[in-house]
Design a protein around this motif. Structure first.
Motif, PDB file in Angstrom:
ATOM      1  N   LEU A 322       0.826  -1.218   0.000  1.00  0.00           N
ATOM      2  CA  LEU A 322       0.000   0.000   0.000  1.00  0.00           C
ATOM      3  C   LEU A 322       0.855   1.262   0.000  1.00  0.00           C
ATOM      4  O   LEU A 322       0.383   2.339  -0.359  1.00  0.00           O
ATOM      5  CB  LEU A 322      -0.917   0.000   1.227  1.00  0.00           C
ATOM      6  CG  LEU A 322      -1.957  -1.124   1.282  1.00  0.00           C
ATOM      7  CD1 LEU A 322      -2.711  -1.100   2.598  1.00  0.00           C
ATOM      8  CD2 LEU A 322      -2.926  -1.018   0.111  1.00  0.00           C
ATOM      9  N   THR A 323       2.109   1.154   0.413  1.00  0.00           N
ATOM     10  CA  THR A 323       2.984   2.320   0.447  1.00  0.00           C
ATOM     11  C   THR A 323       3.963   2.348  -0.727  1.00  0.00           C
ATOM     12  O   THR A 323       4.926   3.106  -0.711  1.00  0.00           O
ATOM     13  CB  THR A 323       3.775   2.344   1.774  1.00  0.00           C
ATOM     14  OG1 THR A 323       4.474   1.101   1.933  1.00  0.00           O
ATOM     15  CG2 THR A 323       2.841   2.547   2.953  1.00  0.00           C
ATOM     16  N   GLY A 324       3.697   1.538  -1.728  1.00  0.00           N
ATOM     17  CA  GLY A 324       4.560   1.520  -2.896  1.00  0.00           C
ATOM     18  C   GLY A 324       5.316   0.218  -3.033  1.00  0.00           C
ATOM     19  O   GLY A 324       5.533  -0.499  -2.047  1.00  0.00           O
ATOM     20  N   VAL A 331       6.936  -9.074 -10.452  1.00  0.00           N
ATOM     21  CA  VAL A 331       5.587  -8.747 -10.924  1.00  0.00           C
ATOM     22  C   VAL A 331       4.680  -8.292  -9.791  1.00  0.00           C
ATOM     23  O   VAL A 331       3.657  -7.632 -10.022  1.00  0.00           O
ATOM     24  CB  VAL A 331       4.953  -9.959 -11.640  1.00  0.00           C
ATOM     25  CG1 VAL A 331       5.747 -10.309 -12.881  1.00  0.00           C
ATOM     26  CG2 VAL A 331       4.852 -11.172 -10.705  1.00  0.00           C
ATOM     27  N   ALA A 332       5.007  -8.637  -8.582  1.00  0.00           N
ATOM     28  CA  ALA A 332       4.238  -8.231  -7.402  1.00  0.00           C
ATOM     29  C   ALA A 332       5.153  -8.349  -6.190  1.00  0.00           C
ATOM     30  O   ALA A 332       6.269  -8.870  -6.275  1.00  0.00           O
ATOM     31  CB  ALA A 332       3.003  -9.113  -7.231  1.00  0.00           C
ATOM     32  N   ASP A 333       4.687  -7.841  -5.063  1.00  0.00           N
ATOM     33  CA  ASP A 333       5.466  -7.908  -3.826  1.00  0.00           C
ATOM     34  C   ASP A 333       5.163  -9.211  -3.082  1.00  0.00           C
ATOM     35  O   ASP A 333       4.059  -9.757  -3.183  1.00  0.00           O
ATOM     36  CB  ASP A 333       5.119  -6.733  -2.913  1.00  0.00           C
ATOM     37  CG  ASP A 333       5.672  -5.418  -3.432  1.00  0.00           C
ATOM     38  OD1 ASP A 333       6.733  -5.441  -4.085  1.00  0.00           O
ATOM     39  OD2 ASP A 333       5.053  -4.371  -3.169  1.00  0.00           O
ATOM     40  N   VAL A 337       4.692  -8.075   2.973  1.00  0.00           N
ATOM     41  CA  VAL A 337       4.632  -6.614   3.074  1.00  0.00           C
ATOM     42  C   VAL A 337       3.249  -6.130   3.487  1.00  0.00           C
ATOM     43  O   VAL A 337       3.095  -4.963   3.871  1.00  0.00           O
ATOM     44  CB  VAL A 337       5.026  -5.942   1.736  1.00  0.00           C
ATOM     45  CG1 VAL A 337       6.382  -6.433   1.257  1.00  0.00           C
ATOM     46  CG2 VAL A 337       3.970  -6.147   0.653  1.00  0.00           C
ATOM     47  N   HIS A 338       2.242  -6.970   3.426  1.00  0.00           N
ATOM     48  CA  HIS A 338       0.878  -6.528   3.683  1.00  0.00           C
ATOM     49  C   HIS A 338       0.555  -6.556   5.182  1.00  0.00           C
ATOM     50  O   HIS A 338       0.846  -7.559   5.872  1.00  0.00           O
ATOM     51  CB  HIS A 338      -0.117  -7.395   2.915  1.00  0.00           C
ATOM     52  CG  HIS A 338       0.129  -7.398   1.428  1.00  0.00           C
ATOM     53  ND1 HIS A 338       0.232  -6.242   0.701  1.00  0.00           N
ATOM     54  CD2 HIS A 338       0.312  -8.426   0.544  1.00  0.00           C
ATOM     55  CE1 HIS A 338       0.460  -6.539  -0.572  1.00  0.00           C
ATOM     56  NE2 HIS A 338       0.517  -7.848  -0.694  1.00  0.00           N
ATOM     57  N   PRO A 339      -0.037  -5.504   5.720  1.00  0.00           N
ATOM     58  CA  PRO A 339      -0.290  -5.433   7.175  1.00  0.00           C
ATOM     59  C   PRO A 339      -1.080  -6.611   7.734  1.00  0.00           C
ATOM     60  O   PRO A 339      -0.779  -7.074   8.839  1.00  0.00           O
ATOM     61  CB  PRO A 339      -1.072  -4.115   7.318  1.00  0.00           C
ATOM     62  CG  PRO A 339      -0.608  -3.281   6.182  1.00  0.00           C
ATOM     63  CD  PRO A 339      -0.403  -4.235   5.050  1.00  0.00           C
ATOM     64  N   ASP A 340      -2.076  -7.098   7.005  1.00  0.00           N
ATOM     65  CA  ASP A 340      -2.878  -8.174   7.570  1.00  0.00           C
ATOM     66  C   ASP A 340      -2.087  -9.472   7.657  1.00  0.00           C
ATOM     67  O   ASP A 340      -2.272 -10.264   8.597  1.00  0.00           O
ATOM     68  CB  ASP A 340      -4.154  -8.400   6.760  1.00  0.00           C
ATOM     69  CG  ASP A 340      -5.121  -9.320   7.483  1.00  0.00           C
ATOM     70  OD1 ASP A 340      -5.518  -8.976   8.620  1.00  0.00           O
ATOM     71  OD2 ASP A 340      -5.452 -10.387   6.945  1.00  0.00           O
ATOM     72  N   VAL A 341      -1.193  -9.704   6.704  1.00  0.00           N
ATOM     73  CA  VAL A 341      -0.328 -10.888   6.786  1.00  0.00           C
ATOM     74  C   VAL A 341       0.637 -10.720   7.954  1.00  0.00           C
ATOM     75  O   VAL A 341       0.895 -11.674   8.712  1.00  0.00           O
ATOM     76  CB  VAL A 341       0.423 -11.104   5.458  1.00  0.00           C
ATOM     77  CG1 VAL A 341       1.436 -12.239   5.586  1.00  0.00           C
ATOM     78  CG2 VAL A 341      -0.565 -11.391   4.335  1.00  0.00           C
ATOM     79  N   ARG A 342       1.157  -9.498   8.116  1.00  0.00           N
ATOM     80  CA  ARG A 342       2.024  -9.224   9.264  1.00  0.00           C
ATOM     81  C   ARG A 342       1.282  -9.478  10.578  1.00  0.00           C
ATOM     82  O   ARG A 342       1.848 -10.001  11.542  1.00  0.00           O
ATOM     83  CB  ARG A 342       2.498  -7.771   9.224  1.00  0.00           C
ATOM     84  CG  ARG A 342       3.497  -7.438   8.144  1.00  0.00           C
ATOM     85  CD  ARG A 342       4.837  -8.113   8.433  1.00  0.00           C
ATOM     86  NE  ARG A 342       5.860  -7.700   7.500  1.00  0.00           N
ATOM     87  CZ  ARG A 342       6.787  -6.775   7.754  1.00  0.00           C
ATOM     88  NH1 ARG A 342       6.797  -6.151   8.915  1.00  0.00           N
ATOM     89  NH2 ARG A 342       7.693  -6.484   6.845  1.00  0.00           N
ATOM     90  N   ARG A 343       0.010  -9.082  10.632  1.00  0.00           N
ATOM     91  CA  ARG A 343      -0.790  -9.308  11.849  1.00  0.00           C
ATOM     92  C   ARG A 343      -0.824 -10.793  12.193  1.00  0.00           C
ATOM     93  O   ARG A 343      -0.627 -11.178  13.357  1.00  0.00           O
ATOM     94  CB  ARG A 343      -2.212  -8.785  11.635  1.00  0.00           C
ATOM     95  CG  ARG A 343      -3.177  -9.126  12.771  1.00  0.00           C
ATOM     96  CD  ARG A 343      -4.603  -8.750  12.407  1.00  0.00           C
ATOM     97  NE  ARG A 343      -5.099  -9.481  11.241  1.00  0.00           N
ATOM     98  CZ  ARG A 343      -5.574 -10.724  11.288  1.00  0.00           C
ATOM     99  NH1 ARG A 343      -5.611 -11.391  12.430  1.00  0.00           N
ATOM    100  NH2 ARG A 343      -6.010 -11.312  10.184  1.00  0.00           N
ATOM    101  N   MET A 344      -1.059 -11.619  11.178  1.00  0.00           N
ATOM    102  CA  MET A 344      -1.126 -13.054  11.443  1.00  0.00           C
ATOM    103  C   MET A 344       0.236 -13.613  11.843  1.00  0.00           C
ATOM    104  O   MET A 344       0.347 -14.388  12.808  1.00  0.00           O
ATOM    105  CB  MET A 344      -1.667 -13.783  10.203  1.00  0.00           C
ATOM    106  CG  MET A 344      -3.137 -13.481   9.924  1.00  0.00           C
ATOM    107  SD  MET A 344      -3.832 -14.458   8.564  1.00  0.00           S
ATOM    108  CE  MET A 344      -3.124 -13.630   7.140  1.00  0.00           C
ATOM    109  N   LEU A 345       1.286 -13.229  11.133  1.00  0.00           N
ATOM    110  CA  LEU A 345       2.613 -13.756  11.429  1.00  0.00           C
ATOM    111  C   LEU A 345       3.094 -13.329  12.809  1.00  0.00           C
ATOM    112  O   LEU A 345       3.686 -14.129  13.554  1.00  0.00           O
ATOM    113  CB  LEU A 345       3.607 -13.305  10.362  1.00  0.00           C
ATOM    114  CG  LEU A 345       3.398 -13.869   8.955  1.00  0.00           C
ATOM    115  CD1 LEU A 345       4.359 -13.207   7.976  1.00  0.00           C
ATOM    116  CD2 LEU A 345       3.603 -15.391   8.936  1.00  0.00           C
TER     117      LEU A 345
END
Length: 594
Positions: A322-324, A331-333, A337-345
């Motif tokens: 979301l921040t670039g 082709v993708a990140d 990097v995504h906050p919701d995945v970070r929340r789970m991890l």
């Protein structure tokens, strides 16, 4: 299936720095548990679990156990792995040297059990139940019984079970129907049927020693009339086949490679262990061992799930941050990097590492209770263990199940597919909140028996430890805000307990209504205390320029996440406790019908 690697760095962080196991062993006179010995056990145990047990995990789940006219065959490779385990001396690490064991502290055995459970939970059920049987016989058996059974059990030639549950009763053992009729030679004829017996029949050992709850003809009603009997599959000495047989094995959601058996006793010869009608107290020696082991299953399966999830999250490409873009050349990140995945991890990491600290904290108390040189020291450890055991069993399995669910979720649709292995970890973990006393029963034990039953004495033993820690660290430059948060919760813990106790004096249902939320509330506070102990060490390592700088920063970041995102759950649990029983009990039973 995720590749398992024993988390030796985190284990050593706790052993060497947070809990100072080496000083702990020295104080107990456990000189054989030298730093070199501990290191060797961890290193070689890790190799066995990574290279032998982990590769059998998914195939064992796919194949399951085989049942043919009373004969149970374990999945391919299980028997050979057990032989290798026994040959390596692992089975007797913490067993009494008088019966062939190595006599090392129980905590070392638990560390090994953690690695076994993470690499292959089903396989670990076979030696795990045996250790419980050994502890019961060692604590309550006669010298003749110890000499007859313990050497063979320690050597792994024989394995053991505990047989409590019957088809009509699980937790309510006072209404068991299995009977024990005295025989002329002093033994008893055991008749009845037991269900859900883990490792009740298999092909991994020469003999299986069942510890069976039954009632004598003149037994008092209820739990005061339960006796405990040793019922071997083959009678010691003669080798004669006893009248115990496996009627079937269960078809289960998970732990499919562990044989869960129906056992039929048709006048089988049994031998009283301990006093008549005092069997439940004897069995609790084994049950408490099993409950700690079951609690660890939440940690073990959570660790395996986290290892799979973190690898996948770093490799799987989906969308942009979301921040670039963080990986513009791709082709993708990666989804990490995504906050919701970070929340789970981070939730997974916080619970796993916190639960490991709780396991090792409890393991030290086990050592002290068994090896402490001072009676007061041993008694204090027993009190703390009595309080912590139901929390270890219930909190660690509830959060372990949450962790394995997160791990599957990180994989998205792939997590739901068998080949990736993440769904097996969820299935295997789901039994842990159920068996060895459901988590609801653990909660009743904690609040009803341990806290209110002791007039708060057992709780005060823990809150004093937390209070002293908070006083000592109230002005810590980096952590004082979290210390203040913990100190406030610690005070509220006592206040909440008084509220429940006062309400229960008017209506006993208040205990049952509050129990599970009270246990979870307690677990979150204990983990907060342990996370701050870890954070203190990590902060000190950073300040001294330790080579483990990145690891220490990871600890501090996870501690911050725990206090900001997980510890606030205590407010919801407290609100639920304070809501009382009326909203649960006011609806008439018939109104639940469709």
């Amino acid at each position: 299936m995720p590749d398992y690697k024993a988390p030796l760095r985190d284990m050593r962080f706790l052993i060497d720095h947070v809990f100072d196991f080496h000083g702990h062993y020295a104080a107990l006179g456990a000189t054989d548990a030298s730093p070199d010995m501990v290191s060797a056990i961890l290193e070689e145990g890790a190799k066995f679990c990574e290279n032998v047990l982990a590769p059998l995990n998914r195939p064992g789940d796919e194949e399951g156990c085989h049942f043919d006219n009373g004969v149970v065959t374990t999945p391919k490779g299980f028997k050979e792995a057990f032989a290798q385990y026994v040959e390596g001396g692992w089975h007797g690490v913490a067993a009494d040297p008088a019966y062939g064991g190595q006599g090392l502290p129980l905590s070392l055995g638990l560390m090994l059990s953690e690695m076994i459970g993470s690499s292959n939970t089903s396989w670990g059920m076979y030696p795990g139940l045996t250790h419980g049987a050994m502890s019961a016989i060692h604590a309550h058996g006669t010298e003749e019984q110890k000499n007859t059974y313990l050497s063979k059990l320690t050597a792994g030639q024989w394995t053991g079970t505990m047989c409590l549950t019957e088809a009509h009763c699980g937790t309510d053992l006072g209404i068991i129907k299995t009977r024990a009729v005295p025989l002329a030679d002093g033994s008893h004829a055991i008749t009845g049927s037991k269900i859900f017996i883990s490792a009740g029949e298999h092909d991994m050992s020469e003999n299986i020693i069942h510890l069976v709850l039954a009632k004598l003809p003149d037994a008092p009603a209820g739990t005061k009339g339960i006796s405990l009997f040793i019922v071997p599959k083959f009678l010691a000495g003669s080798g004669e086949r006893n009248a115990v047989s496996c009627g079937s094995i269960e078809h289960k959601m998970g732990i499919k490679a562990s044989a869960t058996c129906v056992l039929n006793f048709d006048g089988a010869r049994g031998f009283l262990i301990g006093e008549a009608n005092k069997g439940l107290a004897c069995m609790f020696t084994m049950m408490n061992h099993a409950r700690l082991g079951t609690g660890m299953q939440g940690l073990c399966l959570g660790e395996a799930s986290f290892q799979g999830a973190i690898k996948y999250a770093n490799e799987r490409l989906q969308m942009r941050s979301l921040t670039g873009a963080k990986a513009p050349e791709k082709v993708a990140d990666p989804i990490i990097v995504h906050p919701d995945v970070r929340r789970m991890l981070l939730t997974m990491k916080a619970f796993n590492e916190g639960n490991r600290a709780l396991t090792y904290f409890t393991a030290q108390l086990l050592d002290t209770a068994h090896l402490g040189r001072d009676e007061n020291q041993r008694q204090e450890a027993e009190y703390l263990l009595a309080f912590l055991t139901p929390i270890c069993k219930a909190f660690m399995t509830e959060t372990g199940l949450e962790v394995t669910n997160h791990g599957m979720q990180v994989f998205g649709g792939h997590g739901f597919i068998r080949e990736w292995g993440m769904e097996q970890l969820v299935r295997d973990c789901r039994i842990a909140p159920i068996y060895e006393g459901t988590n609801g029963i653990q909660a009743l034990d904690l609040l009803g028996r341990k806290v209110l039953g002791s007039q708060g004495k057992l709780l005060r033993g823990v809150t004093k430890i937390v209070h002293r820690f908070c006083v000592a660290n109230v002005d810590h430059p980096q952590l004082k805000a979290y210390v203040a948060q913990l100190n406030e919760l610690n005070q509220q813990w006592g206040e909440l307990t008084v509220k429940v106790g006062m309400a229960a004096m008017k209506n006993p249902d208040e205990v049952g209504a509050a129990a599970l939320d009270y246990l979870m509330y307690s677990g979150y506070i204990i983990l907060a205390y342990l996370w701050l102990r870890m954070a203190l060490v990590a902060q000190a390592q950073l300040e001294t320029g330790s080579s483990e700088g990145d690891y220490a920063r990871g600890k501090l970041a996870t501690c911050e996440f725990y206090f900001k995102r997980l510890l606030p759950r205590t407010a919801a649990h407290r609100a639920a406790v304070e809501a009382g029983s009326e909203c649960l009990m006011s609806l008439p039973a018939q109104m639940f019908a469709l």
